[in-house]
Write a protein that holds these residues in place. Sequence first.
Motif, PDB file in Angstrom:
ATOM      1  N   PRO A  29       0.815  -1.219   0.000  1.00 56.05           N
ATOM      2  CA  PRO A  29       0.000   0.000   0.000  1.00 56.05           C
ATOM      3  C   PRO A  29       0.850   1.271   0.000  1.00 56.05           C
ATOM      4  N   MET A  30       1.448   1.559  -1.135  1.00 52.61           N
ATOM      5  CA  MET A  30       2.248   2.780  -1.253  1.00 52.61           C
ATOM      6  C   MET A  30       1.311   3.994  -1.177  1.00 52.61           C
ATOM      7  N   ARG A  31       1.658   4.953  -0.391  1.00 52.15           N
ATOM      8  CA  ARG A  31       0.767   5.998   0.129  1.00 52.15           C
ATOM      9  C   ARG A  31      -0.236   6.559  -0.878  1.00 52.15           C
ATOM     10  N   THR A  98      -0.690   4.257  10.909  1.00 51.01           N
ATOM     11  CA  THR A  98      -1.579   4.582  12.030  1.00 51.01           C
ATOM     12  C   THR A  98      -1.178   5.873  12.744  1.00 51.01           C
ATOM     13  N   TRP A  99       0.101   6.203  12.753  1.00 51.61           N
ATOM     14  CA  TRP A  99       0.533   7.422  13.446  1.00 51.61           C
ATOM     15  C   TRP A  99      -0.115   8.659  12.829  1.00 51.61           C
ATOM     16  N   PHE A 122       0.562  -0.079   9.923  1.00 53.64           N
ATOM     17  CA  PHE A 122       2.009   0.170   9.904  1.00 53.64           C
ATOM     18  C   PHE A 122       2.319   1.458  10.643  1.00 53.64           C
ATOM     19  N   ALA A 123       3.484   1.509  11.227  1.00 55.12           N
ATOM     20  CA  ALA A 123       4.085   2.714  11.803  1.00 55.12           C
ATOM     21  C   ALA A 123       3.262   3.337  12.924  1.00 55.12           C
ATOM     22  N   GLN A 151       2.485  -4.817   9.734  1.00 55.00           N
ATOM     23  CA  GLN A 151       3.860  -4.788   9.220  1.00 55.00           C
ATOM     24  C   GLN A 151       4.834  -4.630  10.371  1.00 55.00           C
ATOM     25  N   ILE A 152       5.841  -5.498  10.392  1.00 57.31           N
ATOM     26  CA  ILE A 152       6.844  -5.480  11.453  1.00 57.31           C
ATOM     27  C   ILE A 152       8.232  -5.546  10.831  1.00 57.31           C
ATOM     28  N   ALA A 153       9.238  -5.208  11.630  1.00 56.22           N
ATOM     29  CA  ALA A 153      10.618  -5.232  11.134  1.00 56.22           C
ATOM     30  C   ALA A 153      11.587  -5.780  12.167  1.00 56.22           C
TER      31      ALA A 153
END
Length: 370
Positions: A29-31, A98-99, A122-123, A151-153
């Motif tokens: 999902p690119m912005r 989400t931020w 994400f984020a 999404q995790i890293a």
Amino acid sequence: MASNIGRLAARELQRTYPWISPPFIVGAPMRVISGPKLAVAISGAGGLGFIGPGAKPADLDDSLSQTPSLLESLPQSSPTLAHLDRYVILPIGVGFQTWAGDLETTARIMRAHPPPAAAWLFAPRHGQKELDEWSVGIRAATDSKTKIWIQIASVAEAKAAAASKERPDVLVVQGADAGGHSRTKGAGLMTLLPEIADELKKDSNLPQIPLVAAGGIIDARGVVAGTVLGAAASAMGTRFLAANEANINPGYVQHVLDATDGGQSTVRTQLYNHLRGTMDWPAEYDARGLANASWRDHEAGVSFELLQERHAEAAKKGVKGWGEAEGRMATYSGTGVGLVRERMGAAEIVEQIRKDVRRVLDEANTAVYE
């Protein structure tokens, strides 16, 4: 050659998303680049395309409004059409940072439309607690028809998600080669994904969460590698920058097609965010993009104020605002950018990868066992 865990998870995803064809290809999902046209084209080819979060939360309403008519216009040969009457969800996903999101607005919009198949979170600024709040809100708005992807890293993030009472349905494991925004600290997919898979297997009381490989996957070789490492699906962003359906400036695309040696030609920085006025990304994130004139001036010590002026002028130049030599607009892309060599339709990309996977597997089996 795929891991047993990966095979079982892939079967579970096949039951959840009955239109998908193996190998399971996911469009990230690119912005603003991943709009409904791109998402539907990927899903129409037997993958799962995600709509990006857009420039503002309310953009989701327009994207979901466009989706039904785009689905109806798919070719009659599309595997998605054969399943449209068998479920009451849209066969696409939606992504959220989400931020910067608005859960109340998101939930209201999702209640007004058929639910999308998945929500990619994400984020978060406040970690798993924030992801749990979004998971609760989205599940309530869609009667749990929309599955939660997170999404995790890192291994720590994976363990936190798996232990949560709002346990996600899917984990997207993003390696450090990814383009766009990701954790400033991270491992490559080659080590990150199997460590996470091993860690999650330790709790035999929990069902295994399907893992999606992301970060540096451009072609069939990357898809096969992700599968062998334990992934049930492979997500791609950078490759779909050169899809005909992407909502993207031609100058951006040309910069991607011209780029080579992504480990050297891309940089990780918050500079490109700041130049376009986005100053409040959580501190633990930055973004990977191709180096350009803005980056080189920054490295040479040019003041941020002057960089902003030059960036504003570049934004007026259209196609010429992008490029390695004189461009100043951000070209977010991963280290695999040098493998993106032509522009084509998203369905063609998915079908080409699917075709090439069998050849890659045959060659790998020959190399190992001959």
